[in-house]
Each structure stands twice: as C-alpha cells, then as structure tokens.
Design a protein around this motif. Structure first.
Motif, short mmCIF file in Angstrom:
data_model
loop_
_atom_site.label_atom_id
_atom_site.label_comp_id
_atom_site.label_asym_id
_atom_site.label_seq_id
_atom_site.Cartn_x
_atom_site.Cartn_y
_atom_site.Cartn_z
N VAL A 255 0.84 -1.19 0.00
CA VAL A 255 0.00 0.00 0.00
C VAL A 255 0.88 1.24 0.00
O VAL A 255 1.77 1.38 0.85
N LEU A 256 0.64 2.14 -0.96
CA LEU A 256 1.37 3.40 -1.05
C LEU A 256 0.37 4.54 -1.05
O LEU A 256 -0.40 4.70 -2.00
N ASP A 257 0.34 5.32 0.02
CA ASP A 257 -0.53 6.49 0.05
C ASP A 257 0.17 7.69 -0.61
O ASP A 257 1.39 7.71 -0.77
N ASN A 258 -0.66 8.67 -1.02
CA ASN A 258 -0.15 9.87 -1.69
C ASN A 258 0.72 9.49 -2.90
O ASN A 258 1.84 9.95 -3.08
N PHE A 259 0.15 8.63 -3.76
CA PHE A 259 0.92 8.05 -4.85
C PHE A 259 1.31 9.08 -5.91
O PHE A 259 2.47 9.18 -6.30
N TYR A 260 0.32 9.83 -6.39
CA TYR A 260 0.61 10.84 -7.41
C TYR A 260 0.91 12.19 -6.75
O TYR A 260 0.26 12.57 -5.76
N ARG A 261 1.85 12.91 -7.32
CA ARG A 261 2.17 14.23 -6.79
C ARG A 261 1.03 15.21 -7.06
O ARG A 261 0.78 16.11 -6.26
#
Length: 487
Positions: A255-261
């Motif tokens: 799980v990766l939060d804040n994936f896109y800038r």
C-alpha cells in the motif's frame, strides 16, 4: 534422404504438463488432423520403435520416415508433439550442425506451430514433480490410481521445476520471434473448459473443417490433480511466508498512500478519456434494454500513453515491489476492436494486459460483498501470473472508506483460483479502505474483489486507475541474526 511430403505439417510445441497429451488426443480422434505423438522423446523411444514395428539396428533416417508416415493422416496432414528440452537431442541424432533449433526447419519445413501453455505455472510444476515421483504421467478416465506410496514434497525441487518451465517456454518464444513464426497459442485452462471448442480452433488454424471437432468423444485422459496437489500448493505458499532463520521476501500486498504528486490533475485527465462498457452492448444500452455496470477507458499503446511511457512511474513501481518490471509485457499490444473491446482470441497468450494504466468507473449497482472474487493468474484479459502484480489507485476524493479492496480465500483450498464463483465459496481475509490517491498492489495469485459502485456517471462514480504488470523475480532470501540473541 528420401522424405515423406505431407501437405500440411504442424508441431505441438510444448513444455511438460501443459495438457499437450490431452490436446493431441483430441486432434488424433478427429481422424483428419494428423497423429501428433512424442516420437522423439528419449524416454519413449523404445515404446515408439515397437509401435512403429521397427526391428533391429535402424538409422535415424529410417526412424524419421516411419514416424512421419505414422503421424500423417490420409488427407496429408502431419502432426508432431515436441518438448523444447528434446530439441537438442533431436538435432544431435539428426546430425544437425550449428544451433540445434535449425533442425526443425530442416526436418519439418513449412511447419505451423501450436504452442500449448499453462497459465498456472505452479500447478504445472507440481504436476511435473508428482509425475516424476510416481512415474504416472497419465491415467485413463475411470482407472484407479496406482498403488504407490504417497510421494513427499520437495519444495526446492518444485521451485527448480518452475524455473525450468519458464526457461523452456521462453526458449520457444525466442524461436518463434527469431523466425517470424506466429504460433497458435492454446491454454490448458481453456482446453479443459472447452475441449471441443479448442480442438476446433486448432483445426481451423490448420485449414481444416473446425466442425469436425464437434463430433469427437470426450477425452479418455483423466485429470490427476487432487487433494494431495492442493495440500502441496498450500505447503508451498506457507514456505514462502516468513519463517524463523530464513525469511523469504515475498510480499503479497503493498500500500502506497499519496501516490501521485498531482492527483487532481490525474483525475481530470481520467475524466477526459474515451470510455466504453466492457460488459454491455452499446446498442442495448442506447435502447434502454441494459444498464451500464462498468466503464473502462480505451486501450492505449505504450507510445501514446503518458503512464506506460513514464520512466518515473516505472521506477516507483520497481522500488515498491523490489523486482525489475518485465518491460516487454508492460509495453506490449492488446488486440481490440474500434470501441476498444478485446477481440476474441480464446486460449491465446496475450502480449500484455488489456487494462494496464487504464481508468474505470463503476456506477451504483447491486454488488454484494463477496461478489466478483477473482485473481490475475486465470484472468483472460489481465493475467500477470502468480508472481506478477495488479494495482489500483483510487481517484474519487469523496469515496466511502469501505468502497475499497477485499482479499479472500476459498473455503476449499483446491479452488483458490476459481473465477467469480458465488460469494458463499469465499472467506474474507482482509480489507483496504478507498483513500484518495492510494495505490494498492496485490500479487496475481491473491483472490480479491472490489467494492460495489456508486453514482450514475463518470464524474460521480467509483473512479480508479489500474495497473497490471509482470516482474523478473530476483529470489531474495533474507535472514537476520541479532548479536547476543540466539545462535
């Protein structure tokens, strides 16, 4: 050398335990598609010499002529079954100089190729290992299993077989690519599901009447996988989880939060795309006879997709999963029609996934928790294999948290790869919330489902982006020793 000249030649290009015997049995029973046999397998040579009535000291040329005569039906169609691991042996016996693969064009010029594969490579490896342990390579339907001691599982040996399977199939694919050959790909899973249909597809590929396959009898070969195979599979999975003294890094979910800038810009881009309904007919929707249950953005080739062509995206995904991404698969093409719906190519191994880097909107529906459980090993559109990855990025800032992803296991461990069977067949293992700009990556062999949708249009529905990719395993085995604690 005097040669028999069939009108049509084809080779069933196989690796062990892909269902090649099942395929060849069906082709033989048509009576017009040749008699593809494994006549050049060293282990079966004495059996074939007896079957071909070859006595005494004979030359390779004599054996070849007898084998071709046997493999050719009266209409001039010749069929051969060949494992990649036997190509070198065949070349040596034929006195072939240079690369062994040249022997195929020399002995069987103009051959067409039917490449039989198995999507579930672990099942293939377990089947191969078990056959080697029991020496039971096939069984006729209705026959009891032989009275042998139950074999013991050697996890390392099965993993070695998995690598061998991958290497041999890759060798066939390199041969096809190097010689400009477009094989007909038949998948074991499709053959078992639609036996006559897949035999008919091969018949059509050979220029024969596909309708002939409709009259063939059911296969005589019995399926050999059973509860022992299921237990072995579970043992393999347990062995790949962390264990004392030797922990293998094999994450199943990331799980990766804040994936896109700039997630808002990605959402705006998504809403500008052209969408189609993969599960409904456009005319029926326009006439009001059907209601859309899913919208998907059109497939875009890698060179025209800002996501597939992004080095930054590839770098982040590689760091996340800890393995190099298979770039040929990532950049591959997928045959679609003008509306972007996948063209029907049953059994064909796809060069890539239909929905890699695509966007989806699911409107309000009546989906229950547990509906639509699937995996991406037996998926026909988005197969990445057991070690590959599927990913989803949530792009609705107002989404309910329980509108995310659910992980499951089948109540019957032998049915872990069932496709969208009733919800009662599954037990909930875990769930992940629908958080705006969150990426969830899941291994291809993990059964999962998404939540039901909401809204009634693109702008207010369950909007997300999906990724599907294969990786090049690095076999990272870790162990940690703490000074002063333990040995």
């Amino acid at each position: 050398m005097t040669t028999v000249e069939p009108a049509v030649r084809y080779i069933v290009a196989a690796t062990p335990r892909t269902g090649s015997s099942l395929l060849c049995e069906g082709l033989i029973t048509t009576g017009v598609a040749g008699r593809p046999g494994e006549v050049f397998a060293p282990a079966f040579r004495s059996m074939w010499r007896e079957h071909l009535a070859l006595i005494g000291d004979i030359s390779f040329d004599d054996y070849l002529q007898a084998a071709v005569r046997h493999g050719t039906t009266d209409n001039g169609v010749y069929g051969l079954k060949l494992q990649w691991m036997h190509v070198s042996t065949l070349a040596r016996e034929a006195g072939q100089s240079g690369p062994p693969v040249r022997v195929l064009a020399r002995l069987f010029p103009g051959s067409r190729f039917v490449n039989i594969v198995r999507r579930d490579r672990r099942a293939q490896a377990l089947s191969w290992y078990r056959a080697e342990q029991t020496q039971e390579w096939w069984r006729w339907a209705g026959d009891p299993p032989p009275p042998v001691r139950e074999p013991r599982l050697d996890v390392a040996a099965v993993r070695a077989i998995e690598r061998a399977v991958d290497e041999q199939q890759a060798a066939w694919e390199r041969y096809f690519a190097a010689h400009g050959i477009e094989p007909l790909v038949v998948e074991y899973e499709s053959l078992v599901k639609d036996y006559r249909g897949e035999i008919g597809r091969v018949m059509e590929f050979l220029g024969l009447d596909a309708a002939t396959a409709g009259a063939i009898p059911p296969p005589r070969l019995a399926r050999q996988a059973d509860e022992l195979t299921a237990r072995w599979r579970e043992t393999m999975r347990d062995s790949e989880r962390a264990r004392p003294g030797r922990a293998r890094s094999r994450p199943a979910v990331i799980v990766l939060d804040n994936f896109y800038r700039h997630p808002e810009a990605v959402r705006e881009y998504a809403l500008r795309q052209r969408y189609y309904t993969p599960y409904e007919d456009a005319a029926a929707l326009a006439a009001g006879r059907q209601r859309a249950t899913w919208w998907a953005s059109a497939f875009r080739p890698a060179d025209s997709c800002p996501f597939k062509s992004s080095r930054a995206l590839l770098a982040v995904l590689r760091r996340a999963v800890g393995e190099p991404i298979d770039l040929a698969h990532w950049r591959g093409d997928f045959p679609v029609d003008a509306s972007s719906k996948p063209l029907p190519e049953p059994g064909r191994e796809r060069a890539t996934c239909l929905w890699n880097a695509c966007f989806h909107v699911k409107p309000a529906n009546e989906q229950r928790l547990g509906d639509g459980v699937h995996n991406h090993v037996t998926d026909g559109w988005n197969a990445v294999g057991a070690e590959g990855w599927s990913g989803i990025v949530y792009l609705d800032p107002t989404a309910p948290l329980d509108g995310g992803l659910y992980l499951w296991r089948n109540v019957n461990p032998a049915r872990e790869f069932d496709w969208m069977t009733p919800a009662d067949n599954w037990e909930l293992v875990d769930s992940f919330g629908n958080v705006f700009n969150r990426l969830i990556l899941v291994r291809g062999d993990v059964p999962h489902s998404g939540a039901g949708g909401w809204g009634d249009r693109l702008e207010n529905g369950r909007l997300c982006q999906t990724f599907f990719f294969r990786t090049v395993p690095q076999n990272a085995d870790w162990s940690v020793s703490i000074p002063g604690v333990g040995a």
